[in-house]
Scaffold this motif. Structure first.
Motif, PDB file in Angstrom:
ATOM      1  N   ASN A 236       0.729   3.965  -3.074  1.00 27.88           N
ATOM      2  CA  ASN A 236       0.486   5.385  -2.826  1.00 27.88           C
ATOM      3  C   ASN A 236       1.630   6.244  -3.360  1.00 27.88           C
ATOM      4  OD1 ASN A 236      -1.957   4.981  -1.630  1.00 27.88           O
ATOM      5  ND2 ASN A 236      -1.261   5.279   0.465  1.00 27.88           N
TER       6      ASN A 236
ATOM      7  N   SER B 128      -6.973  -6.461  -8.016  1.00 26.89           N
ATOM      8  CA  SER B 128      -7.402  -5.361  -7.156  1.00 26.89           C
ATOM      9  C   SER B 128      -6.376  -4.227  -7.158  1.00 26.89           C
ATOM     10  CB  SER B 128      -7.709  -5.843  -5.743  1.00 26.89           C
ATOM     11  OG  SER B 128      -6.956  -6.960  -5.410  1.00 26.89           O
ATOM     12  N   VAL B 129      -5.092  -4.573  -7.200  1.00 30.52           N
ATOM     13  CA  VAL B 129      -4.073  -3.529  -7.292  1.00 30.52           C
ATOM     14  C   VAL B 129      -4.208  -2.779  -8.607  1.00 30.52           C
ATOM     15  CG1 VAL B 129      -1.600  -3.125  -7.535  1.00 30.52           C
ATOM     16  CG2 VAL B 129      -2.431  -4.629  -5.744  1.00 30.52           C
TER      17      VAL B 129
ATOM     18  N   ARG C 279      -6.859  -2.397 -10.427  1.00 32.11           N
ATOM     19  CA  ARG C 279      -8.018  -1.518 -10.440  1.00 32.11           C
ATOM     20  C   ARG C 279      -7.722  -0.245  -9.661  1.00 32.11           C
ATOM     21  NH1 ARG C 279     -14.125  -1.996  -8.090  1.00 32.11           N
ATOM     22  NH2 ARG C 279     -13.078  -1.993  -6.101  1.00 32.11           N
ATOM     23  N   HIS C 280      -7.021  -0.397  -8.555  1.00 33.33           N
ATOM     24  CA  HIS C 280      -6.765   0.772  -7.735  1.00 33.33           C
ATOM     25  C   HIS C 280      -5.930   1.810  -8.472  1.00 33.33           C
ATOM     26  CE1 HIS C 280      -6.445   2.957  -3.973  1.00 33.33           C
ATOM     27  NE2 HIS C 280      -5.247   3.277  -4.397  1.00 33.33           N
TER      28      HIS C 280
ATOM     29  N   GLU D 137       1.382   6.696  -7.041  1.00 28.41           N
ATOM     30  CA  GLU D 137       0.326   7.647  -7.394  1.00 28.41           C
ATOM     31  C   GLU D 137       0.738   9.093  -7.120  1.00 28.41           C
ATOM     32  OE1 GLU D 137      -3.724   5.058  -7.149  1.00 28.41           O
ATOM     33  OE2 GLU D 137      -3.144   6.115  -5.325  1.00 28.41           O
TER      34      GLU D 137
ATOM     35  N   ALA E 173       0.830  -1.199   0.000  1.00 27.64           N
ATOM     36  CA  ALA E 173       0.000   0.000   0.000  1.00 27.64           C
ATOM     37  C   ALA E 173       0.866   1.252   0.000  1.00 27.64           C
ATOM     38  CB  ALA E 173      -0.918  -0.018   1.217  1.00 27.64           C
TER      39      ALA E 173
ATOM     40  N   GLY F  31      -7.918 -12.250   1.685  1.00 29.84           N
ATOM     41  CA  GLY F  31      -8.991 -12.803   0.881  1.00 29.84           C
ATOM     42  C   GLY F  31      -9.053 -14.319   1.027  1.00 29.84           C
TER      43      GLY F  31
ATOM     44  N   PRO G 245      -6.310  -3.068  -1.463  1.00 33.99           N
ATOM     45  CA  PRO G 245      -7.348  -2.622  -2.397  1.00 33.99           C
ATOM     46  C   PRO G 245      -8.374  -3.743  -2.549  1.00 33.99           C
ATOM     47  CG  PRO G 245      -5.329  -3.144  -3.585  1.00 33.99           C
ATOM     48  CD  PRO G 245      -5.037  -3.332  -2.132  1.00 33.99           C
ATOM     49  N   ARG G 246      -9.650  -3.396  -2.630  1.00 33.78           N
ATOM     50  CA  ARG G 246     -10.665  -4.453  -2.672  1.00 33.78           C
ATOM     51  C   ARG G 246     -11.487  -4.382  -3.931  1.00 33.78           C
ATOM     52  NH1 ARG G 246     -12.948  -5.385   3.261  1.00 33.78           N
ATOM     53  NH2 ARG G 246     -14.333  -6.674   2.053  1.00 33.78           N
ATOM     54  N   LEU G 247     -11.784  -5.573  -4.460  1.00 41.23           N
ATOM     55  CA  LEU G 247     -12.572  -5.632  -5.690  1.00 41.23           C
ATOM     56  C   LEU G 247     -14.062  -5.522  -5.398  1.00 41.23           C
ATOM     57  CD1 LEU G 247     -11.232  -8.327  -8.119  1.00 41.23           C
ATOM     58  CD2 LEU G 247     -11.167  -5.875  -8.340  1.00 41.23           C
ATOM     59  N   ASP G 248     -14.464  -5.832  -4.163  1.00 46.91           N
ATOM     60  CA  ASP G 248     -15.894  -5.886  -3.871  1.00 46.91           C
ATOM     61  C   ASP G 248     -16.453  -4.536  -3.438  1.00 46.91           C
ATOM     62  OD1 ASP G 248     -14.285  -6.182  -1.618  1.00 46.91           O
ATOM     63  OD2 ASP G 248     -15.868  -7.148  -0.471  1.00 46.91           O
ATOM     64  N   ARG G 249     -15.621  -3.513  -3.456  1.00 50.13           N
ATOM     65  CA  ARG G 249     -16.129  -2.194  -3.101  1.00 50.13           C
ATOM     66  C   ARG G 249     -15.681  -1.165  -4.128  1.00 50.13           C
ATOM     67  NH1 ARG G 249     -14.811  -2.523   3.176  1.00 50.13           N
ATOM     68  NH2 ARG G 249     -16.417  -4.020   3.736  1.00 50.13           N
ATOM     69  N   GLU G 250     -16.311   0.007  -4.076  1.00 51.86           N
ATOM     70  CA  GLU G 250     -15.893   1.089  -4.969  1.00 51.86           C
ATOM     71  C   GLU G 250     -14.450   1.478  -4.641  1.00 51.86           C
ATOM     72  OE1 GLU G 250     -17.375   2.765  -7.590  1.00 51.86           O
ATOM     73  OE2 GLU G 250     -18.589   0.959  -7.431  1.00 51.86           O
ATOM     74  N   PRO G 251     -13.647   1.766  -5.674  1.00 48.00           N
ATOM     75  CA  PRO G 251     -12.257   2.111  -5.387  1.00 48.00           C
ATOM     76  C   PRO G 251     -12.129   3.448  -4.641  1.00 48.00           C
ATOM     77  CG  PRO G 251     -12.733   2.379  -7.713  1.00 48.00           C
ATOM     78  CD  PRO G 251     -13.942   1.759  -7.101  1.00 48.00           C
ATOM     79  N   THR G 252     -11.157   3.496  -3.730  1.00 50.14           N
ATOM     80  CA  THR G 252     -10.882   4.746  -3.012  1.00 50.14           C
ATOM     81  C   THR G 252      -9.821   5.541  -3.733  1.00 50.14           C
ATOM     82  OG1 THR G 252      -9.513   3.298  -1.708  1.00 50.14           O
ATOM     83  CG2 THR G 252     -11.315   4.419  -0.568  1.00 50.14           C
ATOM     84  N   GLU G 253      -9.674   6.761  -3.326  1.00 50.25           N
ATOM     85  CA  GLU G 253      -8.599   7.592  -3.838  1.00 50.25           C
ATOM     86  C   GLU G 253      -7.249   7.022  -3.406  1.00 50.25           C
ATOM     87  OE1 GLU G 253      -7.897  10.585  -5.662  1.00 50.25           O
ATOM     88  OE2 GLU G 253      -9.663   9.617  -6.524  1.00 50.25           O
ATOM     89  N   ARG G 254      -7.149   6.733  -2.121  1.00 51.36           N
ATOM     90  CA  ARG G 254      -5.861   6.286  -1.583  1.00 51.36           C
ATOM     91  C   ARG G 254      -6.021   5.069  -0.684  1.00 51.36           C
ATOM     92  NH1 ARG G 254      -1.697   9.443  -2.085  1.00 51.36           N
ATOM     93  NH2 ARG G 254      -0.517   8.849  -0.268  1.00 51.36           N
ATOM     94  N   LEU G 255      -4.963   4.270  -0.657  1.00 47.48           N
ATOM     95  CA  LEU G 255      -4.932   3.185   0.317  1.00 47.48           C
ATOM     96  C   LEU G 255      -4.451   3.765   1.640  1.00 47.48           C
ATOM     97  CD1 LEU G 255      -3.232   0.495  -1.894  1.00 47.48           C
ATOM     98  CD2 LEU G 255      -5.632   0.686  -1.340  1.00 47.48           C
TER      99      LEU G 255
ATOM    100  N   PRO H 159     -10.374 -13.967  -4.398  1.00 45.71           N
ATOM    101  CA  PRO H 159     -11.030 -14.180  -3.108  1.00 45.71           C
ATOM    102  C   PRO H 159     -11.409 -12.847  -2.466  1.00 45.71           C
ATOM    103  CG  PRO H 159      -8.704 -14.751  -2.962  1.00 45.71           C
ATOM    104  CD  PRO H 159      -8.968 -14.395  -4.387  1.00 45.71           C
ATOM    105  N   VAL H 160     -12.618 -12.789  -1.937  1.00 46.51           N
ATOM    106  CA  VAL H 160     -13.104 -11.547  -1.354  1.00 46.51           C
ATOM    107  C   VAL H 160     -12.875 -11.583   0.157  1.00 46.51           C
ATOM    108  CG1 VAL H 160     -15.167 -10.173  -0.943  1.00 46.51           C
ATOM    109  CG2 VAL H 160     -14.837 -11.298  -3.133  1.00 46.51           C
ATOM    110  N   PRO H 161     -12.245 -10.540   0.690  1.00 44.14           N
ATOM    111  CA  PRO H 161     -11.959 -10.555   2.130  1.00 44.14           C
ATOM    112  C   PRO H 161     -13.198 -10.227   2.945  1.00 44.14           C
ATOM    113  CG  PRO H 161     -11.034  -8.603   1.111  1.00 44.14           C
ATOM    114  CD  PRO H 161     -11.659  -9.390   0.019  1.00 44.14           C
TER     115      PRO H 161
END
Lengths: 341, 341
Positions: A198, A219-220, A222-223, A201, A194, B215, B258-268, A262-264
């Protein structure tokens, strides 16, 4: 952004590694690591390349930085065709195009100090710095969050995350325009991942960088990405901006990939029906004909074995190479086939 | 007493640089048919724990103390011979990298047969039939033919399946999987996780899964143990740890991902700093140099090791902050930020 000329444009790029046999190195086949892919990268954006091992994503990274020479197709960087340029002519361009490697342990020379590692680009490119190389290196070390006083330390004195920062500092030394990051965080611990994500970015905002991020972790990707290309066996099967790729994935392979992550969340596991793909990725030495995914696809029909689907625009900025895409607005028929593996 | 009961397990390694306290006072239990997930970053002591349970530190330089009770038998004081007779039959392990943990010189079948015949007095033919059965059970196509293949002829996913077949060949009652899917692609990982879940149900064995991937843990575990610096910092049911975590380190892990099951955030939200060296574990709470709330407990953070205390119904947390303070932080500060992800 997309009105402008792309910073990097790849057209039908191919890389076939010959497989030879016998005394006279007779070619008996080819590993089709990258087999005709096209994409554009625009200034200031991040393109993510995802796929499983052996899909050709790393080869793609090495081709666009010209560490490898493509066997066919074109690579255009800032309007210049660099696909077959010689090393001498490439050298000045390397300033603008740098690479971050996966393994921070093997990509730093253990016998060189941090100062020598991060300062090497100046020496090699013959770049003059205002207050000497040492000052320039220390500025960059500070920029990536390392202590500038560690200039004389060796890589083994740093942790994995710090080493990755050294690698990033080295790529930034010459203020490149394009950075290709090949699995930049996959060798790091979760909490350190993380930090590095960051950092990448922040640097992008601060220095106006363009990234191509190659990773297997969806997931990385997508972020970090604005647009994402999904690769399978040397082909791009789907490209879209991040939002539409992850909310309405169209290619069955993309769907399968996402449902496999896998979803946490312990509640989710119980009521999730996952798409189970059968078998393994076929060998790129002998990829299946036509649509390469047909051997594992639950929607495959005869046409998939005979005609290769082109990478076609299905929605604004969303290209898919599939005969029977899911969630496609234009095609009412055939898309609600049972999702059973 | 649980089927596996570990009490105050300590595994220390004397080295030239000092005593490495890889595992420092760990206690947990696993019942038959249940899964315990052990989560931690590199160097947190999770793999050393699993080797300790299997008795694989015996004869080495490790100093073990504490108690390990497996089905009513104490293992730390037991003879090497006796532990060896339990290994394979009563407990077995699935390693991370199947290529380096299988013998390249022997066929997959020979390796399964060897393990089976050590514990069962049967002829080679019977053992071979059993090996074919096992390979079929774990989903290897054409098991009767593949039983004579060498490990290098298998793909990564198939090797991992073969390793699972080997581990399960004598119906062990305790199965330890150390990063079983880390080396695999996501689609193959999903297959292996499904397989492990199905097989556990079938054999009703106790399963310990060791991983850094939250996960994977969420997919399989009933209970979760979070390790940091050789100690357990949080222990509870999967629901406790994911929905009501109380340790700042667990919060940090959840925020880093970072999570696939939620909307992405600006920052981790990474954890600052890096994991501690086990030779020089910070005094007091090992997490205090990285903890954003360390100041709240004043000097205690640096002088006193917090106790692993129960907060509610089997949910244990090692933190100086009071229960109310931690819950307040989670509900008001951490959870709202994570949920918007």
């Amino acid at each position: 952004m997309s009105e402008n000329e792309p910073l990097l444009s790849v057209q039908n790029m191919e890389k076939h590694f010959p497989v030879t046999k016998g005394l006279f190195k007779r070619q008996v086949g080819a590993v089709k690591a990258v087999d005709g892919i096209s994409f554009d990268v625009f200034k200031g954006e991040t393109l993510g390349l995802v796929g499983e091992s052996g899909c050709g994503k790393s080869t793609t990274g090495r081709l666009v930085t010209r560490l490898l020479e493509p066997t066919a197709g074109k690579i255009v960087f800032e309007g210049q065709d660099i696909s077959h340029m010689g090393q001498g002519r490439l050298r000045p361009l390397r300033r603008d195009m740098q690479m971050i490697f996966q393994d921070p342990y093997s990509s730093l020379n253990p016998r060189h100090t941090v100062g020598a590692i991060v300062g090497a680009p100046y020496r090699i490119q013959g770049v003059k710095t205002e207050n000497g190389v040492k000052k320039a290196v220390q500025d960059i070390l500070e920029l990536v969050g390392l202590n500038p006083e560690h200039y004389n330390r060796y890589p083994h004195e740093f942790s994995g995350g710090q080493r990755q920062r050294i690698g990033i500092a080295r790529t930034l030394a010459l203020k490149p325009k394009l950075i290709i990051a090949d699995e930049p965080v996959s060798a790091l611990d979760v909490s350190i991942q993380a930090q590095v994500v960051n950092l990448l970015e922040d640097l992008q905002k601060e220095l106006d960088l363009t990234y191509v991020v190659i990773a297997h972790d969806l997931s990385v990707v997508r972020h970090i990405s604005d647009r994402v290309a999904v690769m399978y066996l040397g082909k791009i099967v789907e490209v879209a901006d991040r939002k539409s790729l992850y909310s309405v994935p169209m290619h069955p392979y993309t769907n399968a990939l996402m449902s496999a992550v896998p979803v946490p969340d312990p509640k989710v596991r119980k009521d999730r029906d996952r798409i189970r793909l059968k078998g393994d990725v076929p060998s790129p030495l002998n990829p299946p004909p036509a649509c390469r995914f047909h051997t594992r696809c639950w929607k495959a029909q005869d046409i998939c074995k005979k005609v290769e689907p082109p990478l076609a625009q299905m929605a604004e900025g969303h290209q898919v190479a599939c005969h029977f895409p899911e969630n496609a607005p234009e095609l009412p028929a055939a898309e609600t086939a049972a999702k059973t593996g | 007493m649980s089927f596996l009961d570990v009490k105050d397990l300590k595994i220390h390694f004397p080295t030239d640089d000092g005593l490495v306290k890889s595992v420092d006072g760990l206690s947990f239990g696993v019942e038959r048919g249940k899964t315990l997930g052990i989560v931690g970053e590199s160097g947190s002591g999770k793999s050393v724990t699993s080797l300790g349970i299997l008795g694989l530190h015996k004869g080495g330089r490790a100093r073990l103390s504490g108690e390990i009770w497996l089905d009513g038998e104490e293992l730390i004081g037991a003879s090497t011979e006796h532990v060896r007779s339990l290994r394979g039959k009563k407990m077995a392990m699935i390693f991370q990298d199947p290529l380096s943990s299988m013998h390249p010189y022997y066929t997959v079948g020979q390796q399964i047969i060897e393990a089976y015949r050590i514990h069962n007095d049967v002829s080679k033919q019977v053992a071979r039939k059993h090996a074919v059965d096992m390979l079929g059970r774990v989903g290897i196509p054409e098991p009767a033919r593949r039983v004579d293949s060498y490990p290098h002829e298998f793909s990564g996913g198939m090797r991992q399946r073969a390793m699972i077949a080997m581990a399960l060949s004598c119906d062990p009652e305790l199965l330890i999987a150390d990063e079983p899917t880390t080396a695999l692609d996501v689609t193959v990982q999903a297959q292996i996780l499904d397989l492990m879940r199905d097989l556990q149900r079938e054999f009703n064995s106790a399963l310990i899964i060791i991983t850094h991937d939250l996960g994977v843990v969420a997919e399989l575990s009933d209970d979760i143990l979070v390790m940091y610096g050789g100690k357990c910092v949080e222990y509870g049911s999967a629901e406790d740890v994911f929905y009501r975590p109380e340790h700042p380190y667990t919060w940090g892990l959840l925020g880093s991902m970072p999570r696939l099951d939620r909307e992405p955030t600006e920052r981790l939200l990474p954890i600052k700093g890096s994991p501690p060296s086990l030779i020089n574990v910070p005094p007091g709470c090992a997490f205090h140099p990285r903890c954003p709330y360390a100041e709240r407990t004043g000097d205690k953070a640096t002088t006193e090791v917090p106790a692993l205390a129960e907060t509610e119904g089997g949910h244990l947390v090692r933190c100086h902050m009071s229960r109310e303070e931690r819950r307040g932080l989670w509900e008001n500060e951490i959870k709202p930020v994570l949920e918007t992800q």
